[in-house]
Design a protein around this motif. Structure first.
Motif, PDB file in Angstrom:
ATOM      1  N   GLY A 217       0.812  -1.211   0.000  1.00  0.00           N
ATOM      2  CA  GLY A 217       0.000   0.000   0.000  1.00  0.00           C
ATOM      3  C   GLY A 217       0.844   1.259   0.000  1.00  0.00           C
ATOM      4  O   GLY A 217       0.522   2.243  -0.690  1.00  0.00           O
ATOM      5  N   ARG A 218       1.912   1.250   0.766  1.00  0.00           N
ATOM      6  CA  ARG A 218       2.790   2.426   0.801  1.00  0.00           C
ATOM      7  C   ARG A 218       3.417   2.691  -0.559  1.00  0.00           C
ATOM      8  O   ARG A 218       3.477   3.829  -1.024  1.00  0.00           O
ATOM      9  CB  ARG A 218       3.883   2.229   1.855  1.00  0.00           C
TER      10      ARG A 218
ATOM     11  N   ALA B 229      -5.425  -0.397  -2.356  1.00  0.00           N
ATOM     12  CA  ALA B 229      -6.155   0.574  -3.175  1.00  0.00           C
ATOM     13  C   ALA B 229      -5.957   1.953  -2.560  1.00  0.00           C
ATOM     14  O   ALA B 229      -6.114   2.128  -1.349  1.00  0.00           O
ATOM     15  CB  ALA B 229      -7.639   0.229  -3.222  1.00  0.00           C
ATOM     16  N   CYS B 230      -5.603   2.928  -3.377  1.00  0.00           N
ATOM     17  CA  CYS B 230      -5.434   4.279  -2.874  1.00  0.00           C
ATOM     18  C   CYS B 230      -6.318   5.242  -3.652  1.00  0.00           C
ATOM     19  O   CYS B 230      -6.607   5.027  -4.835  1.00  0.00           O
ATOM     20  CB  CYS B 230      -3.972   4.727  -2.911  1.00  0.00           C
TER      21      CYS B 230
ATOM     22  N   GLU C 110     -16.717   4.940   2.168  1.00  0.00           N
ATOM     23  CA  GLU C 110     -15.978   5.722   1.174  1.00  0.00           C
ATOM     24  C   GLU C 110     -14.564   5.978   1.677  1.00  0.00           C
ATOM     25  O   GLU C 110     -14.360   6.439   2.803  1.00  0.00           O
ATOM     26  CB  GLU C 110     -16.682   7.045   0.886  1.00  0.00           C
ATOM     27  N   LEU C 111     -13.589   5.659   0.852  1.00  0.00           N
ATOM     28  CA  LEU C 111     -12.193   5.861   1.217  1.00  0.00           C
ATOM     29  C   LEU C 111     -11.886   7.363   1.154  1.00  0.00           C
ATOM     30  O   LEU C 111     -12.105   7.995   0.119  1.00  0.00           O
ATOM     31  CB  LEU C 111     -11.296   5.091   0.248  1.00  0.00           C
ATOM     32  N   PRO C 112     -11.406   7.946   2.238  1.00  0.00           N
ATOM     33  CA  PRO C 112     -11.096   9.382   2.216  1.00  0.00           C
ATOM     34  C   PRO C 112      -9.974   9.700   1.227  1.00  0.00           C
ATOM     35  O   PRO C 112      -9.114   8.855   0.942  1.00  0.00           O
ATOM     36  CB  PRO C 112     -10.652   9.668   3.655  1.00  0.00           C
TER      37      PRO C 112
ATOM     38  N   LEU D 181      -3.870   3.532   5.478  1.00  0.00           N
ATOM     39  CA  LEU D 181      -2.653   4.318   5.550  1.00  0.00           C
ATOM     40  C   LEU D 181      -3.008   5.728   5.127  1.00  0.00           C
ATOM     41  O   LEU D 181      -3.537   5.931   4.027  1.00  0.00           O
ATOM     42  CB  LEU D 181      -1.565   3.743   4.623  1.00  0.00           C
ATOM     43  N   ASN D 182      -2.713   6.705   5.956  1.00  0.00           N
ATOM     44  CA  ASN D 182      -3.100   8.077   5.671  1.00  0.00           C
ATOM     45  C   ASN D 182      -1.915   8.906   5.206  1.00  0.00           C
ATOM     46  O   ASN D 182      -0.762   8.517   5.361  1.00  0.00           O
ATOM     47  CB  ASN D 182      -3.715   8.732   6.912  1.00  0.00           C
TER      48      ASN D 182
END
Length: 277
Positions: A161-162, A198-199, A256-258, A274-275
């Protein structure tokens, strides 16, 4: 705008059942009708990718592979005239990795050359089509290569993800350097069959949900009255699946993914965020 759907499940034998549960929840077409559809799945050590032209209706059930698979990645879009189906239809594949991009890179004409120049020769040669999405995939593969994890089946979901988010950030950085002020939509999804990432970077929404086990399945004929001694009952109760989708029929039960957030899912089907934009 293109459409993306991804799933990672605990029971490869029941992926078809899990997709059937999504029939009333997800959309496979955006406002602009798609003419290029791709579906990637796994068959043990093989990665199977179907690409086909489609101007008609698509059903979620039709996406199910004819074999067991722990993951699936679907993408549908409308290709411009002159772009070949074979070289430009997502998801893209390299070894065990499947990758899809929902959105567009603004100012891509200015950014294509500097982005390609950042790639090693073998990844530059891998870019055969004319889409911004394939270049994004090559950037992600370079990220994996730089940390020596391209073929690692033990790759942690958080690391995947990173690196996926770093891919989006790199594009945004180059855009700023080249004076491209319009914001791109960089909703990226990747899986190697073991993890799913997923990002969301941009205005277009991206959603996810977790399907929990249930002792009911229309496809398998499992009902509340089916005896507990039947193996199918236990299997359907234990199944769990995490799903990512760009287009929904109804948002109930979905998150919903921010913006600026990356969703990561490991083999244990645990979900983490992961923000950081």
């Amino acid at each position: 705008m293109s459409v993306v759907l991804a799933a990672l499940t605990s029971d490869p034998n029941l992926l078809r059942c899990e997709l059937h549960r999504l029939s009333s929840q997800v959309l496979l077409q955006a406002e602009q009708r798609s003419n290029a559809v791709g579906v990637g799945a796994y068959a043990q050590d093989e990665v199977l990718l179907r690409r086909f032209a489609s101007d008609g209706e698509l059903t979620v059930d039709s996406l199910a592979p004819p074999h067991e698979s722990e993951a699936l990645l679907f993408h549908a879009a409308r290709l411009p005239l002159g772009l070949s189906l074979e070289d430009n239809t997502q998801p893209f594949r390299a070894r065990r990795w499947l990758f899809a991009h929902q959105g567009s890179v603004k100012g891509f004409e200015q950014l294509r050359a500097p982005l390609l120049e950042s790639l090693p020769d073998h990844l530059q040669r891998q870019v055969r089509g004319g889409t911004d999405s394939e270049v994004l995939f090559a950037l992600f593969l370079r990220q994996l290569r730089d940390v020596g994890r391209t073929d690692d089946p033990r790759l942690e979901a958080r690391v995947a993800g990173r690196l996926l988010a770093d891919t989006a950030r790199e594009v945004a950085k180059v855009a700023t350097e080249k004076g491209v002020t319009r914001a791109s939509t960089l909703n990226l999804v990747a899986t190697n069959g073991f993890v799913l990432a997923a990002c969301r970077f941009g205005e277009e929404p991206l959603f996810y949900t977790r399907l929990e086990g249930s002792a009911e399945c229309e496809l398998c004929g499992v009902t509340p009255g089916t005896p507990e001694t039947q193996p199918a009952v236990g299997a359907h109760r234990r199944r769990r699946t995490v799903v990512v989708a760009s287009h929904l029929k109804r948002p109930s039960g979905w998150v919903e993914l921010p913006q600026g957030t990356t969703l990561v899912v490991g083999q244990d089907l645990q979900v983490a965020h992961l923000n950081g934009a």
